[in-house]
Design a protein around this motif. Structure first.
Motif, mmCIF file in Angstrom:
data_model
loop_
_atom_site.group_PDB
_atom_site.id
_atom_site.type_symbol
_atom_site.label_atom_id
_atom_site.label_comp_id
_atom_site.label_asym_id
_atom_site.label_seq_id
_atom_site.Cartn_x
_atom_site.Cartn_y
_atom_site.Cartn_z
ATOM 1 N N TYR A 138 0.839 -1.715 0.027
ATOM 2 C CA TYR A 138 -0.035 0.482 -0.107
ATOM 3 C C TYR A 138 1.084 0.935 0.140
ATOM 4 N N GLU A 139 1.896 1.454 0.523
ATOM 5 C CA GLU A 139 2.749 2.360 1.069
ATOM 6 C C GLU A 139 3.365 2.952 -0.854
ATOM 7 N N VAL A 140 3.620 1.920 -1.839
ATOM 8 C CA VAL A 140 3.972 1.888 -2.048
ATOM 9 C C VAL A 140 3.382 2.301 -3.567
ATOM 10 N N ARG A 141 2.134 1.980 -3.257
ATOM 11 C CA ARG A 141 1.472 2.548 -4.308
ATOM 12 C C ARG A 141 0.576 3.566 -3.882
ATOM 13 N N LYS A 142 0.992 4.128 -2.916
ATOM 14 C CA LYS A 142 0.730 5.381 -2.471
ATOM 15 C C LYS A 142 1.355 6.529 -2.142
ATOM 16 N N ASP A 143 2.721 5.790 -2.629
ATOM 17 C CA ASP A 143 4.094 7.105 -3.611
ATOM 18 C C ASP A 143 4.075 7.295 -4.471
ATOM 19 N N ARG A 144 3.983 5.791 -5.422
ATOM 20 C CA ARG A 144 3.903 6.393 -6.611
ATOM 21 C C ARG A 144 2.714 7.015 -7.220
ATOM 22 N N ARG A 145 1.517 7.039 -6.735
ATOM 23 C CA ARG A 145 0.224 7.632 -7.089
ATOM 24 C C ARG A 145 0.593 9.533 -6.792
ATOM 25 N N TRP A 155 6.441 14.194 -10.817
ATOM 26 C CA TRP A 155 8.424 13.586 -10.409
ATOM 27 C C TRP A 155 8.357 12.493 -12.187
ATOM 28 N N PHE A 156 7.506 11.340 -12.657
ATOM 29 C CA PHE A 156 7.602 10.885 -13.357
ATOM 30 C C PHE A 156 8.086 11.822 -14.663
ATOM 31 N N LYS A 157 6.925 12.675 -15.218
ATOM 32 C CA LYS A 157 7.852 13.303 -15.864
ATOM 33 C C LYS A 157 9.055 14.112 -16.240
ATOM 34 N N LYS A 175 11.791 13.388 -13.975
ATOM 35 C CA LYS A 175 12.772 12.458 -14.289
ATOM 36 C C LYS A 175 13.086 11.844 -15.783
ATOM 37 N N LYS A 176 12.179 12.179 -16.755
ATOM 38 C CA LYS A 176 12.252 11.204 -18.090
ATOM 39 C C LYS A 176 12.688 13.159 -18.600
ATOM 40 N N ASP A 177 11.859 13.861 -18.412
ATOM 41 C CA ASP A 177 12.856 15.098 -18.773
ATOM 42 C C ASP A 177 14.295 15.370 -18.799
ATOM 43 N N ASP A 178 14.797 14.761 -17.622
ATOM 44 C CA ASP A 178 16.019 15.183 -17.146
ATOM 45 C C ASP A 178 17.455 13.873 -18.048
ATOM 46 N N LEU A 179 16.159 13.175 -18.717
ATOM 47 C CA LEU A 179 17.018 11.657 -19.293
ATOM 48 C C LEU A 179 16.745 12.524 -20.333
ATOM 49 N N GLN A 180 16.045 12.940 -21.565
ATOM 50 C CA GLN A 180 16.498 14.050 -22.564
ATOM 51 C C GLN A 180 17.124 15.083 -22.596
ATOM 52 N N VAL A 181 17.632 15.857 -21.619
ATOM 53 C CA VAL A 181 18.688 16.019 -21.642
ATOM 54 C C VAL A 181 20.449 15.881 -22.492
#
Length: 50
Positions: free
Chosen positions: A26-33, A40-42, A44-50
């Motif tokens: 539950y804690e993992v799912r809550k953190d992901r939401r 946050w995920f976007k 991180k994705k943008d950081d990889l593309q730089v």
């Protein structure tokens, strides 16, 4: 599951171990939401593309 396996399970019943697993899951799912809502995920994705 690895998190639960690394806990001291001495004297724990199978149902107590299952509850520990459910709480961790539950804690993992809550953190992901929360990370999804904050972008946050976007970021991180943008950081990889730089």
């Amino acid at each position: 599951m690895l998190y639960v396996q690394r806990q001291d399970l001495t004297g724990k019943s199978p149902s107590e171990i299952y509850t520990m697993f459910q709480e961790a899951y539950y804690e993992v799912r809550k953190d992901r939401r929360e990370k999804q809502k904050s972008g946050w995920f976007k970021d991180k994705k943008d950081d990889l593309q730089v």
